[in-house]
Design an enzyme around this catalytic site. Structure first.
Site, PDB file in Angstrom:
ATOM      1  N   LYS A   1       0.842  -1.204   0.000  1.00  0.00           N
ATOM      2  CA  LYS A   1       0.000   0.000   0.000  1.00  0.00           C
ATOM      3  C   LYS A   1       0.875   1.252   0.000  1.00  0.00           C
ATOM      4  O   LYS A   1       2.015   1.200   0.450  1.00  0.00           O
ATOM      5  CB  LYS A   1      -0.862   0.022   1.278  1.00  0.00           C
ATOM      6  CG  LYS A   1      -2.007  -0.962   1.288  1.00  0.00           C
ATOM      7  CD  LYS A   1      -2.812  -0.826   2.575  1.00  0.00           C
ATOM      8  CE  LYS A   1      -3.940  -1.846   2.632  1.00  0.00           C
ATOM      9  NZ  LYS A   1      -4.976  -1.640   1.604  1.00  0.00           N
TER      10      LYS A   1
ATOM     11  N   ARG B   1     -10.436 -11.366   1.669  1.00  0.00           N
ATOM     12  CA  ARG B   1     -11.325 -12.370   1.084  1.00  0.00           C
ATOM     13  C   ARG B   1     -10.689 -13.751   1.127  1.00  0.00           C
ATOM     14  O   ARG B   1     -11.376 -14.768   1.153  1.00  0.00           O
ATOM     15  CB  ARG B   1     -11.709 -11.958  -0.349  1.00  0.00           C
ATOM     16  CG  ARG B   1     -10.553 -11.851  -1.296  1.00  0.00           C
ATOM     17  CD  ARG B   1     -10.882 -11.006  -2.532  1.00  0.00           C
ATOM     18  NE  ARG B   1     -11.045  -9.589  -2.204  1.00  0.00           N
ATOM     19  CZ  ARG B   1     -11.439  -8.661  -3.058  1.00  0.00           C
ATOM     20  NH1 ARG B   1     -11.729  -8.987  -4.315  1.00  0.00           N
ATOM     21  NH2 ARG B   1     -11.549  -7.410  -2.687  1.00  0.00           N
TER      22      ARG B   1
HETATM   23  N1  BES Z   1      -8.161  -3.766   4.264  1.00  0.00           N
HETATM   24  C1  BES Z   1      -8.279  -3.364   2.916  1.00  0.00           C
HETATM   25  C2  BES Z   1      -9.551  -2.557   2.648  1.00  0.00           C
HETATM   26  C3  BES Z   1      -9.597  -1.182   3.231  1.00  0.00           C
HETATM   27  C4  BES Z   1      -9.027  -0.114   2.562  1.00  0.00           C
HETATM   28  C5  BES Z   1     -10.278  -0.949   4.400  1.00  0.00           C
HETATM   29  C6  BES Z   1      -9.119   1.150   3.098  1.00  0.00           C
HETATM   30  C7  BES Z   1     -10.387   0.311   4.922  1.00  0.00           C
HETATM   31  C8  BES Z   1      -9.798   1.369   4.269  1.00  0.00           C
HETATM   32  C9  BES Z   1      -8.302  -4.576   2.003  1.00  0.00           C
HETATM   33  O1  BES Z   1      -7.539  -5.635   2.406  1.00  0.00           O
HETATM   34  C10 BES Z   1      -7.786  -4.128   0.674  1.00  0.00           C
HETATM   35  O2  BES Z   1      -6.645  -3.739   0.623  1.00  0.00           O
HETATM   36  N2  BES Z   1      -8.612  -4.180  -0.360  1.00  0.00           N
HETATM   37  C11 BES Z   1      -8.223  -3.778  -1.663  1.00  0.00           C
HETATM   38  C12 BES Z   1      -8.762  -4.777  -2.639  1.00  0.00           C
HETATM   39  C13 BES Z   1      -8.267  -4.604  -4.055  1.00  0.00           C
HETATM   40  C14 BES Z   1      -6.761  -4.837  -4.118  1.00  0.00           C
HETATM   41  C15 BES Z   1      -8.999  -5.561  -4.950  1.00  0.00           C
HETATM   42  C16 BES Z   1      -8.820  -2.399  -1.913  1.00  0.00           C
HETATM   43  O3  BES Z   1      -9.913  -2.121  -1.477  1.00  0.00           O
HETATM   44  O4  BES Z   1      -8.117  -1.585  -2.526  1.00  0.00           O
HETATM   45 MN    MN Z   2      -5.513  -5.438   1.811  1.00  0.00          MN
END
Ligand code: BES
Ligand code: MN
Ligand code: ZN
Length: 485
Positions: A264, A338
């Protein structure tokens, strides 16, 4: 644990109590309750004067304070009488506790707002939730102040007790969320589950990396590979309902989400300590179950790990095999929630014959784009169960919005070289793709609802019973309501 541990109720007359602050409620076009009239008389009719000259209008969020020789009186606005509901009471009682903390008034007395004894539970929920502060790491702050007591006048004692216990359960979920990733580890979650198990006479099973890998949880194992912090698969079983099928609750316990190899960006990465709020929610519900002991069976399952980029980390392109045998092509290691939920959903589907399954996860940033911090996204396979959630929400004042899980979307997570891939189309319907993926791991014919709490688990919205930018404990109350606790 900086919050009131309980609210009390009393049949005593207000005059025979000692308190620093007594709180009264008034609607728009204000009229005092019987108690209000007595208090007003004792302070020389100041409240009646303030109403007469328009200083008190009774609007929601309005607070007016009066000073007697050895206590204060807080008059809190309840808004329009036609709009009165339990959420008005919750917000008003939390407004009282927040103001008491600000002014350092330690001992409180409150009437049940709206003169509706059936609102006693909501009053206590608001008082406890509004008393919450997260002070564990403020060692040198001399301004720290905690409330000491709160008592309800003219209340339904059972309602106060129940609301108070539910409020404490919400605060537990908040504490778990607020602790940083180096404290609230998978082991810490397992220890919390052990405390709850002991309190509620529940069965606890904690599987470690070796055990769940051996059992075939290849998706959880894959995510956990990149971290040295020991991962856990936690199961809590409460038997209170004879031979009935259990309600099954699954919570994402990702104790820190760096994104893994698909790392990230740095901004706000600290917020990814909240990525275990799904599991915190489930433990909050189990805490309430432990103390309220309802006549039902409940199973909680928490897959828990960090998502890091250590030397053994799983990589884009890898293919993992989940507990139900389905293969998953990894296209982004940041879509890890997921994956760990996939194994948990498959496991509970196989072993528990669920009445229904709920899963809770901070799953997608996309839900925040869609619904902001206001509502939790829900998706599922059973309209009746989705309706139960929406109905419960009317009682609890929490907000949910259903997104569609149409077949066309389910195509988005099919892979060319494996059964599934762990993301849908770039920048399209991300929250739905998450749910479409999870659906593949829920047993056939088991009613299921997925809750994407990425927007509501913590918030920048001002609500009297939430502290901004800290974990909210959202959805705990609605789940208890759906279960009829
Ligand atoms: N934990 C994150 C989702 C999240 C992001 C929660 C910001 C709260 C605030 C999750 O694991 C994630 O990173 N999801 C990705 C999925 C994508 C790579 C398909 C997302 O939402 O960008
Ligand atoms: Mn994630
Ligand atoms: Zn995550």
């Amino acid at each position: 644990m900086a919050h009131l541990m309980q609210m009390n109720s009393t049949d005593k007359l207000w005059k025979d109590l000692t308190f620093d602050l007594i709180a009264l409620g008034v609607f728009e076009e204000p009229e005092l309750t019987k108690l209000g009239q007595e208090v007003d008389l004792a302070i020389g009719g100041q409240i009646t004067s303030a109403i007469a000259n328009g200083d008190i209008k009774g609007k929601a969020k309005e607070t007016t304070i009066f000073f007697a020789a050895d206590y204060r009186v807080l008059v809190v606005g309840l808004g329009k009488k036609e709009k009165f509901d339990f959420e008005v009471v919750r917000r008003a009682s939390a407004t009282v506790t927040r103001m008491a903390i600000e002014k350092k008034y330690a001992n409180l007395a409150l009437e049940v707002f709206g003169s509706d004894v059936s609102a006693s539970q909501a009053l206590a929920e608001g008082v406890i939730m509004g008393s919450y502060q997260f002070l564990n790491y403020k060692k040198e702050d001399e301004d720290q102040f905690e409330l000491v007591s709160a008592v309800a006048l003219n209340a339904d004692a059972a309602g106060i007790e129940k609301g108070s216990k539910i409020g404490v359960a919400v605060c537990l979920a908040r504490d778990l969320g607020n602790h940083p990733g180096n404290v609230a580890t998978p082991t810490y979650l397992a220890n919390t589950a052990a405390d709850i198990a002991k309190e509620g006479g529940m069965k606890l099973t904690v599987l470690d990396r070796e055990e769940f890998t051996e059992m075939g949880m290849g998706a959880l194992a894959g995510v956990a590979q990149g971290s040295d912090e020991p991962p856990k698969f936690i199961l809590l079983e409460y038997h209170g309902g004879g031979t009935e099928k259990p309600v099954v609750l699954v919570g994402k316990g990702l104790t820190f989400d760096s994104g893994g190899i698909s790392i990230k960006p740095g901004a706000k990465m600290d917020e990814m300590k909240y990525d275990m709020c799904g599991s915190a929610l489930v433990l909050g519900v189990m805490k309430a179950v432990a103390v309220l002991k309802p006549r039902l069976n409940v199973v909680a399952a928490i897959p828990s790990t960090e998502n890091m980029s250590g030397a053994k980390a799983y990589k884009p392109g890898d293919i993992l095999t989940a507990y139900n045998g389905k293969t998953i092509e990894i296209l982004n290691t940041d879509a890890e929630g997921r994956l760990i939920l996939a194994d948990a959903l498959a496991y509970v589907s196989k072993h528990f014959d669920p009445e229904f399954i709920f899963d809770f996860a901070t799953l997608t940033g996309a839900v925040l784009i869609t619904l902001g911090h206001i509502a939790t996204g829900i998706l599922g396979t059973d309209d009746e169960l989705l309706d139960r959630v929406k109905k419960a929400a009317m009682v609890t004042g929490e907000k949910f919005w259903e997104l569609p899980l149409w077949d066309e979307y389910c195509e988005h997570v099919k892979s060319k070289i494996a059964d599934l891939k762990n993301m849908g189309k770039t920048r399209q319907a991300g929250t739905i793709a998450g749910a479409a993926f999870l659906k593949e791991f829920v047993g056939k014919d088991i009613p299921w609802v997925h809750f994407d709490i990425a927007g509501t688990a913590w918030s920048d919205e001002e609500v009297p019973y939430n502290v901004k930018k800290t974990a909210s404990g959202a959805v705990v109350r609605t789940v208890l309501e759906v279960m009829g606790v």
